[in-house]
Each structure stands twice: as C-alpha cells, then as structure tokens.
Motif scaffolding. Sequence first.
Motif, PDB file in Angstrom:
ATOM      1  N   ALA A 112      -4.257   8.624  -0.479  1.00 23.71           N
ATOM      2  CA  ALA A 112      -3.186   7.701  -0.114  1.00 23.71           C
ATOM      3  C   ALA A 112      -3.783   6.379   0.362  1.00 23.71           C
ATOM      4  CB  ALA A 112      -2.314   8.324   0.973  1.00 23.71           C
ATOM      5  N   ARG A 113      -2.926   5.373   0.427  1.00 24.43           N
ATOM      6  CA  ARG A 113      -3.352   4.069   0.927  1.00 24.43           C
ATOM      7  C   ARG A 113      -2.479   3.692   2.116  1.00 24.43           C
ATOM      8  NH1 ARG A 113      -6.920   1.653  -2.290  1.00 24.43           N
ATOM      9  NH2 ARG A 113      -6.545  -0.437  -1.453  1.00 24.43           N
ATOM     10  N   VAL A 114      -3.090   2.954   3.041  1.00 22.06           N
ATOM     11  CA  VAL A 114      -2.368   2.514   4.235  1.00 22.06           C
ATOM     12  C   VAL A 114      -2.456   0.997   4.331  1.00 22.06           C
ATOM     13  CG1 VAL A 114      -2.712   4.682   5.482  1.00 22.06           C
ATOM     14  CG2 VAL A 114      -4.410   2.864   5.691  1.00 22.06           C
ATOM     15  N   ARG A 115      -1.420   0.421   4.914  1.00 16.21           N
ATOM     16  CA  ARG A 115      -1.338  -1.037   5.047  1.00 16.21           C
ATOM     17  C   ARG A 115      -1.824  -1.441   6.432  1.00 16.21           C
ATOM     18  NH1 ARG A 115       2.144  -5.266   6.718  1.00 16.21           N
ATOM     19  NH2 ARG A 115       2.499  -6.902   5.141  1.00 16.21           N
ATOM     20  N   GLN A 116      -2.887  -2.210   6.465  1.00 15.85           N
ATOM     21  CA  GLN A 116      -3.423  -2.664   7.735  1.00 15.85           C
ATOM     22  C   GLN A 116      -2.800  -3.992   8.145  1.00 15.85           C
ATOM     23  OE1 GLN A 116      -7.740  -2.584   7.169  1.00 15.85           O
ATOM     24  NE2 GLN A 116      -7.811  -0.539   8.072  1.00 15.85           N
ATOM     25  N   LYS A 117      -3.192  -4.459   9.321  1.00 11.23           N
ATOM     26  CA  LYS A 117      -2.671  -5.726   9.826  1.00 11.23           C
ATOM     27  C   LYS A 117      -3.042  -6.855   8.872  1.00 11.23           C
ATOM     28  CE  LYS A 117      -2.507  -8.466  14.067  1.00 11.23           C
ATOM     29  NZ  LYS A 117      -3.019  -8.602  15.462  1.00 11.23           N
ATOM     30  N   GLY A 118      -2.076  -7.693   8.548  1.00  8.23           N
ATOM     31  CA  GLY A 118      -2.314  -8.774   7.603  1.00  8.23           C
ATOM     32  C   GLY A 118      -1.938  -8.425   6.181  1.00  8.23           C
ATOM     33  N   GLY A 119      -1.493  -7.196   5.954  1.00  5.82           N
ATOM     34  CA  GLY A 119      -1.051  -6.804   4.625  1.00  5.82           C
ATOM     35  C   GLY A 119      -2.122  -6.268   3.710  1.00  5.82           C
ATOM     36  N   VAL A 120      -3.327  -6.043   4.232  1.00  4.03           N
ATOM     37  CA  VAL A 120      -4.413  -5.501   3.417  1.00  4.03           C
ATOM     38  C   VAL A 120      -4.256  -3.987   3.308  1.00  4.03           C
ATOM     39  CG1 VAL A 120      -6.911  -5.248   3.209  1.00  4.03           C
ATOM     40  CG2 VAL A 120      -5.938  -7.362   4.138  1.00  4.03           C
ATOM     41  N   HIS A 121      -4.372  -3.467   2.093  1.00  5.17           N
ATOM     42  CA  HIS A 121      -4.249  -2.032   1.864  1.00  5.17           C
ATOM     43  C   HIS A 121      -5.637  -1.416   1.685  1.00  5.17           C
ATOM     44  CE1 HIS A 121       0.201  -1.447   1.042  1.00  5.17           C
ATOM     45  NE2 HIS A 121       0.088  -2.754   1.230  1.00  5.17           N
ATOM     46  N   VAL A 122      -5.872  -0.312   2.385  1.00  9.47           N
ATOM     47  CA  VAL A 122      -7.147   0.398   2.295  1.00  9.47           C
ATOM     48  C   VAL A 122      -6.871   1.876   2.040  1.00  9.47           C
ATOM     49  CG1 VAL A 122      -8.346  -1.227   3.821  1.00  9.47           C
ATOM     50  CG2 VAL A 122      -7.255   0.812   4.779  1.00  9.47           C
ATOM     51  N   PRO A 170       5.394  -4.778   9.725  1.00 13.76           N
ATOM     52  CA  PRO A 170       5.174  -3.324   9.757  1.00 13.76           C
ATOM     53  C   PRO A 170       3.980  -2.981  10.642  1.00 13.76           C
ATOM     54  CG  PRO A 170       5.510  -4.086   7.508  1.00 13.76           C
ATOM     55  CD  PRO A 170       5.362  -5.308   8.347  1.00 13.76           C
ATOM     56  N   PRO A 171       3.995  -1.845  11.297  1.00  9.04           N
ATOM     57  CA  PRO A 171       2.874  -1.457  12.168  1.00  9.04           C
ATOM     58  C   PRO A 171       1.604  -1.229  11.348  1.00  9.04           C
ATOM     59  CG  PRO A 171       4.393   0.371  11.889  1.00  9.04           C
ATOM     60  CD  PRO A 171       5.045  -0.821  11.270  1.00  9.04           C
ATOM     61  N   PRO A 172       0.436  -1.454  11.943  1.00  9.37           N
ATOM     62  CA  PRO A 172      -0.827  -1.207  11.230  1.00  9.37           C
ATOM     63  C   PRO A 172      -0.953   0.257  10.817  1.00  9.37           C
ATOM     64  CG  PRO A 172      -1.199  -2.488  13.231  1.00  9.37           C
ATOM     65  CD  PRO A 172       0.216  -2.009  13.288  1.00  9.37           C
ATOM     66  N   ASN A 173      -1.635   0.462   9.697  1.00 12.18           N
ATOM     67  CA  ASN A 173      -1.885   1.795   9.141  1.00 12.18           C
ATOM     68  C   ASN A 173      -0.612   2.489   8.672  1.00 12.18           C
ATOM     69  OD1 ASN A 173      -4.624   1.529   9.490  1.00 12.18           O
ATOM     70  ND2 ASN A 173      -4.718   2.794  11.327  1.00 12.18           N
ATOM     71  N   ALA A 174       0.376   1.683   8.253  1.00  8.73           N
ATOM     72  CA  ALA A 174       1.581   2.265   7.666  1.00  8.73           C
ATOM     73  C   ALA A 174       1.227   2.897   6.322  1.00  8.73           C
ATOM     74  CB  ALA A 174       2.648   1.190   7.488  1.00  8.73           C
ATOM     75  N   GLU A 181       3.063   2.797  -2.623  1.00  6.56           N
ATOM     76  CA  GLU A 181       2.318   1.814  -3.393  1.00  6.56           C
ATOM     77  C   GLU A 181       2.301   0.530  -2.578  1.00  6.56           C
ATOM     78  OE1 GLU A 181       3.957   0.939  -7.204  1.00  6.56           O
ATOM     79  OE2 GLU A 181       5.263  -0.581  -6.354  1.00  6.56           O
ATOM     80  N   HIS A 182       1.868  -0.579  -3.179  1.00  6.17           N
ATOM     81  CA  HIS A 182       1.573  -1.775  -2.399  1.00  6.17           C
ATOM     82  C   HIS A 182       2.769  -2.284  -1.595  1.00  6.17           C
ATOM     83  CE1 HIS A 182      -1.136  -5.041  -1.412  1.00  6.17           C
ATOM     84  NE2 HIS A 182      -0.147  -5.905  -1.612  1.00  6.17           N
ATOM     85  N   HIS A 183       3.960  -2.314  -2.179  1.00  8.22           N
ATOM     86  CA  HIS A 183       5.138  -2.854  -1.494  1.00  8.22           C
ATOM     87  C   HIS A 183       6.165  -1.763  -1.217  1.00  8.22           C
ATOM     88  CE1 HIS A 183       3.670  -6.906  -1.987  1.00  8.22           C
ATOM     89  NE2 HIS A 183       3.548  -6.724  -3.297  1.00  8.22           N
ATOM     90  N   CYS A 184       5.671  -0.579  -0.908  1.00 10.26           N
ATOM     91  CA  CYS A 184       6.579   0.540  -0.647  1.00 10.26           C
ATOM     92  C   CYS A 184       5.987   1.397   0.465  1.00 10.26           C
ATOM     93  CB  CYS A 184       6.786   1.356  -1.921  1.00 10.26           C
ATOM     94  SG  CYS A 184       7.861   2.789  -1.727  1.00 10.26           S
ATOM     95  N   LEU A 185       6.478   1.199   1.697  1.00  6.97           N
ATOM     96  CA  LEU A 185       5.982   1.932   2.859  1.00  6.97           C
ATOM     97  C   LEU A 185       6.961   3.047   3.212  1.00  6.97           C
ATOM     98  CD1 LEU A 185       4.895  -1.097   5.093  1.00  6.97           C
ATOM     99  CD2 LEU A 185       3.588   0.084   3.316  1.00  6.97           C
TER     100      LEU A 185
END
Length: 425
Positions: free
Chosen positions: A25-35, A123-127, A131-135
Amino acid sequence: MTKQSLRLLVVTCVVVSWAAATELARVRQKGGVHVTSSTLKWVMGMGRRLPPHSVPVVEEDPSTVWCRVKQHSTYTAGALHKGVCTVPFINAVHTFDQDFEVLVSLNGSSRVLRKPWDKYQAPPPNAVAAEHHCLLALFMAEDGTAHAGYLEPRERRAYIVRGTKVVKEESASILVEDEPLRYDLRDIKLDGLRTEVSPDEVELTSVTLLNPGSTHQRIVEPATVTVRHLVYWGRVKGTLAGRNALVISPDGEQRHLVWGDQNELDRAHQLLLEADLPPGTGSNARVLATIRKTEAPYTGKLTSIYADGGRLARTIQGLHMDQRLIELRAVYSPPFYLHNKTELDVPGLSRILYQSTTTTSTTTTTTSTTTTTETPKTKTASFPEKPQSDSLSLGVVTLFSGTVPATAPMQVYFLLSSALLFFLL
C-alpha cells in the motif's frame, strides 16, 4: 485423493493466490508526497474468505474490512462485507463479488488510527491511499454505524456509501498508518542447526622494532588498531529500518542498535609491542586479528512502541549476523642485523595481546562510536645477545650467550702447567 488431501490442496492454493497478487500500500505524507507503506499491502480477494490480518473498517466489526476496486484505470475504495466489495464511483454505488483487493496488515505488524478531518484542513500525514487521489475515509453516523468510502483531497470532500446512495461529506475520519518510534526485541532463540561460523585472520598493522645501540635493550613501540564489529538483526517484513531498537540477546545482554541496518561497532585497541633485542638488530612485529563471522536464523518477540505509549507485540523470524574480534596476536620475526638485514639463527616469537571472553554470537559493545580498550601488557619478546666478534675465548661463541665455552679451563690449566715445569728446569 482423500478428502483431507483435497482440503489441504485448496487451502494451499488460496494461500499461494494471496501471496502472488500482492502490492504494498501507499500512504500520503505531509505535503502530498506518497510513499510505500512498511506494514500494509493490498491482496486479491477470494470471495467470502478474508485474507489473514485483513484491516477492519472499525475495530468493533472485524467482519467488515477495507477493499478497493479498479474502475476505468482508477482505484476507488470502500468496504468488503460477506464477500461483496461496495464502493462509491461517480456518484453511484457499485458492488463487486470478484476482482477486488483487500487491505491487510503485513504479518499483523500494522497499527492503524482513524483521525478526524474536515474540509478546512489538509489530510493527516500517513493517510492510507487506494491510489494517488483516493484516501480511505469513513463516516460515523449518529447511530454509531460506520460508513466507508474515500476522500478526494483536491475536492476537499469525502465520498461515502450510505445505503444505496453516495453522500458527499465535508468531515470524516481518515485511515492513518501509525509508525513506531522504536522497537524492542527479546526472547531470542538462535537456530543452532543452521548456524554458520567462519573464522578469518587478517593483518591489521606491522611495526619495526629497532635497537641501533651497542648494548642489549628492551625496545617498546606503541600501536593502535581499529577492529570492525558488525551486528545485524535482519530486515523483517512489516518493520521500519532506521528506528532505534533495544535488543536483549540470548545471554541477557542489552544492546541499543539501529533496526534493519548493519551496525558498525568499531573498537580501537591501544597496544604495546615489546622485544628484547641484541645490539645492532631489529625485528618486524605483525599484529594479526582473528575475526569470527556468525550467521544464524532466529525467532524472537518484537514489540513496536509508539508515540502515545501504545505497544504492538508479535513473533518474528529473521537472520542474525555478527562479525567480531576473537583474538589479537603479535608475531615477531627473527632478529636481523641492521647493516645487512641478515637474520640471526633464532626462531620468531608470537604473543597474544587480546582474547575475547564472549562465547555466544551476540554483541559485547554497547555504543556505535569508536572506543578505546586497554589491553593487558604481554610478555616481552626476548631474543639472544648479539655474538661478540672480539671474544677471547678459544672456542666458538654461542648465539645465546657469547661466553667462553666449557673447554677453556682445561686449556688454561695445560698452559700454566707447562710454564711451571719450564721454570723448575
């Protein structure tokens, strides 16, 4: 084929299918970066049978878990219940009983939180993202019912399935992957049957001891050697490399290490190389290190410790590697004349400078910085006196003493007797 064998074959096929269709899975970090997530993954769903460690939408209802479906080259997220994945897509509710994926925790290693969000905040960090625009998002109704869907960060709205309709909410709870601050590893058991030990000997330094004087002297030269000590407890699935870790080895010693990395615990040893040398001679001293490398599979209890004090413990399997110093030894060459480098007919000497008292494959150093270890003084390497070229002895001078041989008194007695007889006559 018996019924039991058929059942085993079916279970094996299911496990293989889940293992084959896996994506982290991928998580969205602060600033919108996905890791990439370290503890969560998506696996193919298999009807009503939930994969092991499926992540529930809410903890109170483990039968309803997170799922995602690919629609027109894009993923949308929702909830899986009784083999049916229900998701919102383009303002309509869609259901799927196949070709869906389930969110699972890697070996039960993840800890997820549900953090509040509204349209006035990011959105909170590590959401967790489908996919990229779907939390992944959920909405708690007034009656306590949880409704799943997803958040579109660009629109600042959550699309939630409520019955047969898709409702746009301006506030929701977002699924967040919580990362541990540190780890605690204990109850370690090494697999003795599969342990591999390989010793090696390396030369660390060499020093030449010189006695240019005219008398027998003890020559002392200091030397410093640094020996690399490596400790590694493996990269275990579902863990974050680089976190601080407390490791309690099988012999009870505690070590503060960096998890998932090869820890270099270098140690500096201050040595004194000593030799008793005859005049006009020298000796080459080589410092040799015996290094032991141990590799062993292990099992242990790993506890993840989080910022709020929460703990999550599980049993893990990994590979332990330890490379340590076992012995330091000084090897002295036979003495040689300084003027022509000719060696004396004397054997070289060897002295032990340091020996490890550790009998297990666990580490004995507590810091990752270079430290200084005082080693006990060793016995001085003693070599024989240099032969005296101006000796008055009648015999050949020996290498070890340079004194008159035992036959000299008889020869002196014979000369004195002859002189006395000549005088009397």
